[in-house]
Design a protein around this motif. Sequence first.
Motif, mmCIF file in Angstrom:
data_model
loop_
_atom_site.group_PDB
_atom_site.id
_atom_site.type_symbol
_atom_site.label_atom_id
_atom_site.label_comp_id
_atom_site.label_asym_id
_atom_site.label_seq_id
_atom_site.Cartn_x
_atom_site.Cartn_y
_atom_site.Cartn_z
ATOM 1 N N ASP A 28 96.069 34.615 91.308
ATOM 2 C CA ASP A 28 94.932 35.108 90.313
ATOM 3 C C ASP A 28 94.579 36.329 90.967
ATOM 4 O O ASP A 28 93.975 36.373 92.171
ATOM 5 C CB ASP A 28 93.999 34.108 90.109
ATOM 6 C CG ASP A 28 92.982 34.579 89.128
ATOM 7 O OD1 ASP A 28 92.522 35.706 88.952
ATOM 8 O OD2 ASP A 28 92.870 33.716 88.336
ATOM 9 N N LYS A 29 94.168 37.614 90.320
ATOM 10 C CA LYS A 29 93.696 38.658 90.769
ATOM 11 C C LYS A 29 92.260 38.543 91.412
ATOM 12 O O LYS A 29 92.032 39.433 92.523
ATOM 13 C CB LYS A 29 93.511 39.835 89.528
ATOM 14 C CG LYS A 29 94.959 40.614 89.282
ATOM 15 C CD LYS A 29 94.566 41.537 88.377
ATOM 16 C CE LYS A 29 95.413 42.365 88.147
ATOM 17 N NZ LYS A 29 95.447 43.523 87.188
ATOM 18 N N LYS A 55 105.743 42.421 90.018
ATOM 19 C CA LYS A 55 104.428 41.509 90.156
ATOM 20 C C LYS A 55 103.297 42.125 90.815
ATOM 21 O O LYS A 55 102.184 42.304 90.646
ATOM 22 C CB LYS A 55 104.669 40.083 90.506
ATOM 23 C CG LYS A 55 103.613 39.350 90.584
ATOM 24 C CD LYS A 55 103.097 38.859 89.233
ATOM 25 C CE LYS A 55 101.977 37.864 89.297
ATOM 26 N NZ LYS A 55 101.219 37.469 88.274
ATOM 27 N N ARG A 58 101.459 44.893 89.310
ATOM 28 C CA ARG A 58 100.639 44.471 88.282
ATOM 29 C C ARG A 58 99.564 43.796 88.908
ATOM 30 O O ARG A 58 98.423 43.981 88.324
ATOM 31 C CB ARG A 58 101.368 43.750 87.460
ATOM 32 C CG ARG A 58 102.475 44.421 86.375
ATOM 33 C CD ARG A 58 103.003 43.682 85.272
ATOM 34 N NE ARG A 58 103.874 42.658 85.890
ATOM 35 C CZ ARG A 58 104.009 41.282 85.550
ATOM 36 N NH1 ARG A 58 102.791 40.754 84.687
ATOM 37 N NH2 ARG A 58 104.552 40.506 85.978
ATOM 38 N N ASP A 62 94.738 47.553 89.070
ATOM 39 C CA ASP A 62 93.292 47.971 89.118
ATOM 40 C C ASP A 62 92.584 48.017 89.901
ATOM 41 O O ASP A 62 91.156 48.193 89.833
ATOM 42 C CB ASP A 62 92.847 46.818 88.061
ATOM 43 C CG ASP A 62 93.550 46.926 86.528
ATOM 44 O OD1 ASP A 62 93.928 47.991 86.111
ATOM 45 O OD2 ASP A 62 93.938 46.078 86.232
ATOM 46 N N ASN A 133 99.375 46.746 78.488
ATOM 47 C CA ASN A 133 98.965 47.012 80.088
ATOM 48 C C ASN A 133 99.683 48.252 80.526
ATOM 49 O O ASN A 133 99.160 48.715 81.618
ATOM 50 C CB ASN A 133 99.510 46.076 80.864
ATOM 51 C CG ASN A 133 101.005 45.966 81.157
ATOM 52 O OD1 ASN A 133 101.771 46.038 80.207
ATOM 53 N ND2 ASN A 133 101.381 45.654 82.363
ATOM 54 N N TYR A 137 97.143 51.464 77.337
ATOM 55 C CA TYR A 137 96.021 51.210 78.195
ATOM 56 C C TYR A 137 95.622 52.423 78.819
ATOM 57 O O TYR A 137 94.493 52.734 78.916
ATOM 58 C CB TYR A 137 96.349 50.288 79.407
ATOM 59 C CG TYR A 137 95.487 50.098 80.500
ATOM 60 C CD1 TYR A 137 94.252 49.149 80.249
ATOM 61 C CD2 TYR A 137 95.320 50.894 81.546
ATOM 62 C CE1 TYR A 137 93.394 49.103 81.401
ATOM 63 C CE2 TYR A 137 94.607 50.769 82.576
ATOM 64 C CZ TYR A 137 93.418 50.012 82.309
ATOM 65 O OH TYR A 137 92.386 49.816 83.218
ATOM 66 N N ASP A 172 101.400 41.830 76.707
ATOM 67 C CA ASP A 172 100.078 41.672 76.463
ATOM 68 C C ASP A 172 99.409 42.203 77.572
ATOM 69 O O ASP A 172 100.080 43.164 78.320
ATOM 70 C CB ASP A 172 99.663 40.118 76.677
ATOM 71 C CG ASP A 172 99.872 39.583 77.746
ATOM 72 O OD1 ASP A 172 100.165 39.972 78.979
ATOM 73 O OD2 ASP A 172 100.088 38.019 78.073
ATOM 74 N N GLU A 173 98.159 42.207 77.705
ATOM 75 C CA GLU A 173 97.130 42.993 78.371
ATOM 76 C C GLU A 173 97.472 42.817 79.780
ATOM 77 O O GLU A 173 97.118 43.338 80.756
ATOM 78 C CB GLU A 173 95.669 42.575 78.117
ATOM 79 C CG GLU A 173 95.130 42.940 76.827
ATOM 80 C CD GLU A 173 95.780 42.072 75.735
ATOM 81 O OE1 GLU A 173 96.119 41.050 75.905
ATOM 82 O OE2 GLU A 173 95.228 42.317 74.473
ATOM 83 N N ASN A 174 98.118 41.381 80.116
ATOM 84 C CA ASN A 174 98.315 41.158 81.561
ATOM 85 C C ASN A 174 99.701 41.421 82.028
ATOM 86 O O ASN A 174 99.954 40.912 83.084
ATOM 87 C CB ASN A 174 98.166 39.414 81.790
ATOM 88 C CG ASN A 174 96.752 39.013 81.329
ATOM 89 O OD1 ASN A 174 95.720 39.779 81.714
ATOM 90 N ND2 ASN A 174 96.308 38.205 80.474
ATOM 91 N N GLU A 176 102.457 40.340 80.598
ATOM 92 C CA GLU A 176 103.384 39.290 80.228
ATOM 93 C C GLU A 176 103.936 39.407 78.983
ATOM 94 O O GLU A 176 103.502 39.836 78.077
ATOM 95 C CB GLU A 176 102.547 38.045 80.400
ATOM 96 C CG GLU A 176 101.911 37.356 81.564
ATOM 97 C CD GLU A 176 102.665 37.430 82.741
ATOM 98 O OE1 GLU A 176 103.847 37.122 82.610
ATOM 99 O OE2 GLU A 176 102.050 37.815 83.960
#
Length: 197
Positions: A28-29, A55, A58, A62, A133, A137, A172-174, A176
């Motif tokens: 988890d980030k 991975k 990603r 951020d 993403n 984005y 999606d935003e993540n 995935e």
Amino acid sequence: MSNFPDLLTDEKIKDSNKDFRNALFSLDKKFIDKDNYVHLTRIYSATKQLDIRNKILRLLYDFDFPYLKDFFDTAYKKERYLDMKIYALRGLSQFVSEKEIEKLLIKFNLTLLKRQETTPYNYQEYELLRGKNSLPYLVQKYNYNCFKETLNQVNEQYNAMPYAFKGHFTIDENGEGVSLRSPEESSKMIKDFFNKQ
């Protein structure tokens, strides 16, 4: 910060190790901080595994820890897949000016244009670039014309493809993948298209 897996700090572990892969892909980030992110950049630099590099980009794109500017810059130059270049650019955009991004995207757009000739039905790459993403984005966050132009070009090339290659999945935003059709339906549409050629 705790909860950053010890497996990811072990320099001797192989990237094919199942537990290592599980630790990375379930990370988890919120457990990444300025002290432990270097383990991820080291793994990225050491691995030839595309899914692991993807991975890590990603996980990190951020964050704006100072050393990451060079990391994203190197990753942008290193990656061959356009979606991974955009993930590296998402990270790099926090450190560089619109002018510098514009320069990178001029070359990127030319490569994108060639994709239309060399791999005309490359719908996976287009979906990744159109993912929530990815370019959308960047357009939303920075509102730079260069991002808008690249996204428009991606959409134009995507729309120019036959219907059989559209709408199979989205991102999606993540980052995935989300299936929009069953694998059987997708496979049948594509097969039918080539059978008619």
